[in-house]
Scaffold this motif. Structure first.
Motif, PDB file in Angstrom:
ATOM      1  N   THR A  17       3.722  15.139  23.190  1.00  0.00           N
ATOM      2  CA  THR A  17       2.640  14.240  22.797  1.00  0.00           C
ATOM      3  C   THR A  17       1.919  14.703  21.459  1.00  0.00           C
ATOM      4  N   ALA A  18       1.865  15.936  21.319  1.00  0.00           N
ATOM      5  CA  ALA A  18       1.367  16.586  20.016  1.00  0.00           C
ATOM      6  C   ALA A  18       2.369  16.307  18.817  1.00  0.00           C
ATOM      7  N   SER A  19       3.571  16.170  19.178  1.00  0.00           N
ATOM      8  CA  SER A  19       4.600  15.638  18.031  1.00  0.00           C
ATOM      9  C   SER A  19       4.419  14.130  17.779  1.00  0.00           C
ATOM     10  N   THR A  20       4.347  13.401  18.593  1.00  0.00           N
ATOM     11  CA  THR A  20       4.024  12.035  18.583  1.00  0.00           C
ATOM     12  C   THR A  20       2.541  11.614  17.759  1.00  0.00           C
ATOM     13  N   LEU A  21       1.716  12.650  17.977  1.00  0.00           N
ATOM     14  CA  LEU A  21       0.090  12.281  17.485  1.00  0.00           C
ATOM     15  C   LEU A  21       0.319  12.871  16.143  1.00  0.00           C
ATOM     16  N   ARG A  22       1.119  13.933  15.771  1.00  0.00           N
ATOM     17  CA  ARG A  22       1.363  14.077  14.398  1.00  0.00           C
ATOM     18  C   ARG A  22       1.922  13.037  13.465  1.00  0.00           C
ATOM     19  N   GLU A  23       2.982  12.548  13.966  1.00  0.00           N
ATOM     20  CA  GLU A  23       3.643  11.581  13.236  1.00  0.00           C
ATOM     21  C   GLU A  23       3.024  10.332  13.345  1.00  0.00           C
ATOM     22  N   SER A  27       1.387   9.088   9.390  1.00  0.00           N
ATOM     23  CA  SER A  27       1.763   7.475   8.990  1.00  0.00           C
ATOM     24  C   SER A  27       0.419   6.737   8.670  1.00  0.00           C
ATOM     25  N   LEU A  28      -0.715   7.338   9.048  1.00  0.00           N
ATOM     26  CA  LEU A  28      -2.154   6.795   8.722  1.00  0.00           C
ATOM     27  C   LEU A  28      -2.740   7.481   7.713  1.00  0.00           C
ATOM     28  N   GLY A  29      -1.749   8.319   7.038  1.00  0.00           N
ATOM     29  CA  GLY A  29      -2.495   8.952   5.788  1.00  0.00           C
ATOM     30  C   GLY A  29      -2.943  10.272   5.850  1.00  0.00           C
ATOM     31  N   LEU A  30      -3.076  10.877   6.873  1.00  0.00           N
ATOM     32  CA  LEU A  30      -3.600  12.228   6.990  1.00  0.00           C
ATOM     33  C   LEU A  30      -2.699  13.251   6.260  1.00  0.00           C
ATOM     34  N   SER A  31      -3.074  14.259   5.821  1.00  0.00           N
ATOM     35  CA  SER A  31      -2.203  15.125   5.223  1.00  0.00           C
ATOM     36  C   SER A  31      -1.676  16.026   6.116  1.00  0.00           C
ATOM     37  N   HIS A  32      -0.471  16.597   5.653  1.00  0.00           N
ATOM     38  CA  HIS A  32       0.359  17.602   6.302  1.00  0.00           C
ATOM     39  C   HIS A  32      -0.487  18.970   6.958  1.00  0.00           C
ATOM     40  N   ASP A  33      -1.313  19.227   5.716  1.00  0.00           N
ATOM     41  CA  ASP A  33      -2.458  20.270   6.267  1.00  0.00           C
ATOM     42  C   ASP A  33      -3.179  20.144   7.397  1.00  0.00           C
ATOM     43  N   ASP A  34      -3.578  18.708   7.375  1.00  0.00           N
ATOM     44  CA  ASP A  34      -4.622  18.393   8.439  1.00  0.00           C
ATOM     45  C   ASP A  34      -3.846  18.312   9.693  1.00  0.00           C
ATOM     46  N   ILE A  35      -2.516  17.830   9.669  1.00  0.00           N
ATOM     47  CA  ILE A  35      -2.016  17.663  11.190  1.00  0.00           C
ATOM     48  C   ILE A  35      -0.974  18.921  11.616  1.00  0.00           C
ATOM     49  N   ARG A  36      -0.876  19.916  10.720  1.00  0.00           N
ATOM     50  CA  ARG A  36       0.055  21.009  11.322  1.00  0.00           C
ATOM     51  C   ARG A  36      -0.535  21.832  12.186  1.00  0.00           C
ATOM     52  N   GLY A  37      -1.620  21.753  12.524  1.00  0.00           N
ATOM     53  CA  GLY A  37      -2.511  22.379  13.341  1.00  0.00           C
ATOM     54  C   GLY A  37      -2.425  21.960  15.073  1.00  0.00           C
ATOM     55  N   ILE A  38      -1.848  20.675  15.038  1.00  0.00           N
ATOM     56  CA  ILE A  38      -1.771  19.860  16.346  1.00  0.00           C
ATOM     57  C   ILE A  38      -0.763  20.534  17.100  1.00  0.00           C
ATOM     58  N   TYR A  49      -2.118  20.365  27.486  1.00  0.00           N
ATOM     59  CA  TYR A  49      -3.200  20.193  26.716  1.00  0.00           C
ATOM     60  C   TYR A  49      -2.493  19.963  25.233  1.00  0.00           C
ATOM     61  N   VAL A  50      -3.303  19.198  24.292  1.00  0.00           N
ATOM     62  CA  VAL A  50      -3.134  18.853  23.112  1.00  0.00           C
ATOM     63  C   VAL A  50      -4.086  19.412  22.238  1.00  0.00           C
ATOM     64  N   CYS A  51      -4.054  20.439  21.541  1.00  0.00           N
ATOM     65  CA  CYS A  51      -5.071  20.979  20.469  1.00  0.00           C
ATOM     66  C   CYS A  51      -4.875  20.565  19.326  1.00  0.00           C
ATOM     67  N   LEU A  52      -6.032  20.160  18.868  1.00  0.00           N
ATOM     68  CA  LEU A  52      -6.139  19.287  17.394  1.00  0.00           C
ATOM     69  C   LEU A  52      -6.352  20.397  16.237  1.00  0.00           C
ATOM     70  N   GLY A  53      -6.874  21.435  16.680  1.00  0.00           N
ATOM     71  CA  GLY A  53      -7.198  22.333  15.474  1.00  0.00           C
ATOM     72  C   GLY A  53      -8.122  21.984  14.623  1.00  0.00           C
ATOM     73  N   THR A  54      -8.396  22.508  13.359  1.00  0.00           N
ATOM     74  CA  THR A  54      -9.150  22.106  12.484  1.00  0.00           C
ATOM     75  C   THR A  54      -8.809  21.285  11.277  1.00  0.00           C
ATOM     76  N   ILE A  55      -9.480  20.310  11.019  1.00  0.00           N
ATOM     77  CA  ILE A  55      -8.947  19.545   9.744  1.00  0.00           C
ATOM     78  C   ILE A  55      -9.812  19.293   8.669  1.00  0.00           C
ATOM     79  N   SER A  56      -9.647  19.154   7.483  1.00  0.00           N
ATOM     80  CA  SER A  56     -10.618  18.956   6.534  1.00  0.00           C
ATOM     81  C   SER A  56     -11.648  17.916   6.605  1.00  0.00           C
ATOM     82  N   LYS A  57     -12.739  17.822   5.831  1.00  0.00           N
ATOM     83  CA  LYS A  57     -13.595  16.966   5.871  1.00  0.00           C
ATOM     84  C   LYS A  57     -12.885  15.552   5.476  1.00  0.00           C
TER      85      LYS A  57
END
Length: 87
Positions: A17-23, A27-38, A49-57
């Motif tokens: 699920t985390a992998s699919t969410l990152r993909e 594809s929706l334009g979030l940066s690699h830095d924002d999705i790598r913590g998922i 559980y899927v941990c979303l981590g911290t993303i930029s503003k």
């Protein structure tokens, strides 16, 4: 008692699920830095559980834009009457 197999299965499901969410977010334009913590996680009780981590503003703003656009589209579709097909 939960078996090791169940815990591993829960972890695999969470990772998938985390992998699919990152993909999708990529594809929706979030940066690699924002999705790598998922990351997928599981407990010793076999709960996933899927941990979303911290993303930029900026990433949070982009995610919010996408979610709001989806929600508004769903509301628009519900409020738009469908007309019967014309022969």
């Amino acid at each position: 008692m939960i078996s090791e197999k169940d815990v591993i299965s829960a972890q695999h499901g969470a990772n998938s699920t985390a992998s699919t969410l990152r993909e999708v977010l990529d594809s929706l334009g979030l940066s690699h830095d924002d999705i790598r913590g998922i990351r997928g996680r599981s407990t010793l009780q076999g709960e996933s559980y899927v941990c979303l981590g911290t993303i930029s503003k900026a990433g949070a703003d982009r995610l919010l834009d996408v979610l709001l656009a989806y929600r508004f589209d769903q509301l628009r579709r519900r409020s738009t009457p469908t007309s019967p097909r014309q022969p």
